[in-house]
Design a protein around this motif. Structure first.
Motif, PDB file in Angstrom:
ATOM      1  N   ILE A 129       0.872  -1.193   0.000  1.00  0.00           N
ATOM      2  CA  ILE A 129       0.000   0.000   0.000  1.00  0.00           C
ATOM      3  C   ILE A 129       0.898   1.229   0.000  1.00  0.00           C
ATOM      4  O   ILE A 129       2.016   1.182   0.553  1.00  0.00           O
ATOM      5  N   ASP A 130       0.441   2.295  -0.633  1.00  0.00           N
ATOM      6  CA  ASP A 130       1.249   3.521  -0.620  1.00  0.00           C
ATOM      7  C   ASP A 130       1.174   4.155   0.759  1.00  0.00           C
ATOM      8  O   ASP A 130       0.155   4.033   1.448  1.00  0.00           O
ATOM      9  N   ALA A 131       2.210   4.913   1.103  1.00  0.00           N
ATOM     10  CA  ALA A 131       2.272   5.534   2.446  1.00  0.00           C
ATOM     11  C   ALA A 131       1.539   6.867   2.483  1.00  0.00           C
ATOM     12  O   ALA A 131       1.266   7.409   3.553  1.00  0.00           O
ATOM     13  N   ASP A 132       1.175   7.372   1.295  1.00  0.00           N
ATOM     14  CA  ASP A 132       0.686   8.763   1.256  1.00  0.00           C
ATOM     15  C   ASP A 132      -0.839   8.868   1.332  1.00  0.00           C
ATOM     16  O   ASP A 132      -1.403   9.894   0.968  1.00  0.00           O
ATOM     17  N   LEU A 133      -1.487   7.780   1.776  1.00  0.00           N
ATOM     18  CA  LEU A 133      -2.944   7.816   2.004  1.00  0.00           C
ATOM     19  C   LEU A 133      -3.734   8.022   0.726  1.00  0.00           C
ATOM     20  O   LEU A 133      -4.923   8.359   0.774  1.00  0.00           O
ATOM     21  N   GLN A 134      -3.109   7.820  -0.420  1.00  0.00           N
ATOM     22  CA  GLN A 134      -3.883   7.900  -1.664  1.00  0.00           C
ATOM     23  C   GLN A 134      -4.607   6.589  -1.926  1.00  0.00           C
ATOM     24  O   GLN A 134      -5.548   6.537  -2.710  1.00  0.00           O
ATOM     25  N   HIS A 135      -4.139   5.533  -1.254  1.00  0.00           N
ATOM     26  CA  HIS A 135      -4.833   4.245  -1.316  1.00  0.00           C
ATOM     27  C   HIS A 135      -5.648   4.134  -0.029  1.00  0.00           C
ATOM     28  O   HIS A 135      -5.081   3.981   1.049  1.00  0.00           O
ATOM     29  N   VAL A 240     -11.230   4.511  -4.954  1.00  0.00           N
ATOM     30  CA  VAL A 240     -11.002   5.830  -5.571  1.00  0.00           C
ATOM     31  C   VAL A 240      -9.648   6.351  -5.091  1.00  0.00           C
ATOM     32  O   VAL A 240      -9.390   6.451  -3.892  1.00  0.00           O
ATOM     33  N   PHE A 241      -8.764   6.572  -6.035  1.00  0.00           N
ATOM     34  CA  PHE A 241      -7.419   7.058  -5.749  1.00  0.00           C
ATOM     35  C   PHE A 241      -7.547   8.470  -5.185  1.00  0.00           C
ATOM     36  O   PHE A 241      -8.086   9.348  -5.835  1.00  0.00           O
ATOM     37  N   GLN A 242      -7.073   8.659  -3.942  1.00  0.00           N
ATOM     38  CA  GLN A 242      -7.319   9.928  -3.228  1.00  0.00           C
ATOM     39  C   GLN A 242      -6.323  11.023  -3.619  1.00  0.00           C
ATOM     40  O   GLN A 242      -5.285  10.727  -4.232  1.00  0.00           O
ATOM     41  N   GLU A 243      -6.628  12.212  -3.252  1.00  0.00           N
ATOM     42  CA  GLU A 243      -5.731  13.356  -3.410  1.00  0.00           C
ATOM     43  C   GLU A 243      -4.621  13.255  -2.358  1.00  0.00           C
ATOM     44  O   GLU A 243      -4.872  12.864  -1.227  1.00  0.00           O
ATOM     45  N   ARG A 244      -3.422  13.553  -2.734  1.00  0.00           N
ATOM     46  CA  ARG A 244      -2.313  13.522  -1.772  1.00  0.00           C
ATOM     47  C   ARG A 244      -2.447  14.746  -0.862  1.00  0.00           C
ATOM     48  O   ARG A 244      -2.671  15.856  -1.353  1.00  0.00           O
ATOM     49  N   GLN A 245      -2.320  14.563   0.475  1.00  0.00           N
ATOM     50  CA  GLN A 245      -2.380  15.706   1.402  1.00  0.00           C
ATOM     51  C   GLN A 245      -0.986  16.303   1.640  1.00  0.00           C
ATOM     52  O   GLN A 245      -0.808  17.486   1.636  1.00  0.00           O
TER      53      GLN A 245
HETATM   54 MN    MN Z   1       1.000   8.850  -4.298  1.00  0.00          MN
END
Ligand code: MN
Ligand code: GDD
Length: 405
Positions: A129-135, A240-245
């Protein structure tokens, strides 16, 4: 059952990128007792994610403690981030015993980071899983449910109903879909198996990739797993692929070049080189049969030019079929026994080869008349092209070799 997680980094494996058949049993610094295997290992690859790593660990812990308490681990694999993400992750381990941290100082890259994490993992199911909360972490529970239902691989997809991307630019959408289309052309048997081959959010049974040496390039670890693993049943879950914060994407044009390189490497790794070489040898022998018959008919028996050409070509096609059926594709034709089956293969082979003759004539004319190419060079290129055409179409249609491995 928490892990008495010692406060040290996980050693980075230096062996080839091969997935161990059995979960790696870690011995703790104090007791030296091997830690028992667990069900699920989730790799979180990081590069400059110091602002995201605490949040993702918190969210994942809350979620997984609620579904598989004590039976999972999180492994942050950081590539020596300048923002020292690995240090922030290490500072979390006392509060999150199921968290382990690897700091890679001599290797870089998302895909290899995931594999290094899987090499030290203790789980029966390996995820990323990606670390940037986009997943969205919640999707994990649906992926786990797919695996529990029997799937070998469960992938989060943006391209199934209810899936999507937040507000990606048109360019990024175009690039992502474009990359997928190129993948479908070069490697349909792999890229075509999932609706979102670019996904970096999935999990796979260890047994399906155990012992396989993975050789990914760039970002697309899923394609590597599909291309080299023994994956039968694939489950997909919409997300849904989220926006990076926080922080920014590391995807550059370089990843797209790496992706193409990766596709071609997998293509040739899966290309049946042995069969292709035999097919070439048989085709080469056919030239002698063709010329020999042509000489007998034309010079010894005085037949007309066209008749000699047609008969000698046909005899060469039949000779090639017999050799290919016996030698090149012998392992396949053995599974399709009987005269009727063999005759059907001969008919298909014949039709494809005759079409090859037409393609040959068209190519030579195109290159000679339209591009002014030397006729012998044109002929050579036409023969090579038609040989590839004859091999691939015959393998798929006459001998019906489905899974090319
Ligand atoms: Mn990303
Ligand atoms: N260890 C390590 N090494 N981690 C990396 C590296 C690296 O070289 N490059 C990126 N990462 C980590 C990031 O820290 C992040 O956690 C994750 O990999 C994804 O990187 P991003 O740079 O955020 O990629 P993206 O958001 O543009 O694209 C992601 O989503 C796509 C759709 O699922 C990636 O996962 C793509 O592979 C994926 O296609």
């Amino acid at each position: 059952m928490g892990l008495n997680q010692p406060n040290h980094l996980v050693p980075v494996p230096s062996n080839p990128l091969q997935i161990p058949a059995a979960p790696t049993v870690t011995s703790t610094a104090t007791t030296d007792a091997g830690e028992p295997p667990i069900y699920f290992s989730l790799i979180i690859p990081t590069y400059n994610e110091c602002k995201n790593v605490k949040t993702i660990v918190e969210k994942l812990t809350k979620l997984l403690d609620g579904s598989i308490p004590g039976d999972y681990e999180l492994i942050v694999v950081d590539d020596d981030s300048p923002d020292r993400t690995w240090e922030v992750a290490m500072s979390l381990t006392p509060d999150y015993p199921q968290l382990r941290v690897m700091r890679r100082e001599h290797e870089r890259g998302l895909s290899t980071a995931v594999i290094r994490g899987w090499q030290v993992a203790r789980g029966e199911v390996l995820g990323v899983i990606d670390a940037d909360l986009q997943h969205p972490p919640e999707t994990l529970l649906q992926l786990l449910a797919e695996i529990k239902r029997g799937a070998d691989l469960a992938a989060a997809s943006r391209h199934v109903t209810e899936g999507g991307v937040s507000d990606w630019s048109v360019v990024r959408r175009f690039l992502s879909r474009g990359a997928q289309t190129v993948g479908l052309i070069i490697l349909p048997g792999v890229v075509g198996r999932v609706s979102d081959p670019m996904s970096g959010y999935f999990m796979v049974r260890r047994s399906c990739i155990a012992g396989k040496t993975l050789n990914p390039a760039g970002y697309k670890i899923l394609i590597e797993v599909l291309g080299r693993g023994d994956i039968r049943w694939i489950g997909e879950v919409a997300y849904v692929f989220q926006e990076r914060q926080e922080g920014e994407s590391k995807v550059t044009w370089k990843q797209y070049i790496e992706y193409l390189r990766h596709l071609l490497r997998l293509r040739f790794a899966r290309w049946p080189m042995g069969k292709f070489l035999r097919f070439g040898v048989v085709g080469f022998s056919g030239v002698f049969v063709d010329m020999g018959i042509f000489y007998i008919l034309r010079t010894l028996l005085g037949f007309g030019l066209t008749r000699s050409t047609i008969v000698s070509s046909e005899v060469a096609i039949i000779s090639n079929f017999l050799w290919n059926d016996l030698w090149t594709f012998g392992d396949i034709s053995k599974r399709q026994p009987g005269k009727r089956q063999r005759f059907k293969r001969l008919l298909k082979f014949n039709t494809i080869c005759l079409m090859g003759v037409i393609v040959n004539v068209l190519l030579v004319n195109l290159m000679f008349n339209d591009f002014g190419m030397n006729e012998y060079l044109a002929k050579l290129i036409a023969i090579a092209t038609v040989t590839l055409w004859n091999f691939w179409i015959n393998m798929k249609l006459s001998w019906r070799v489905t899974d090319v491995n």
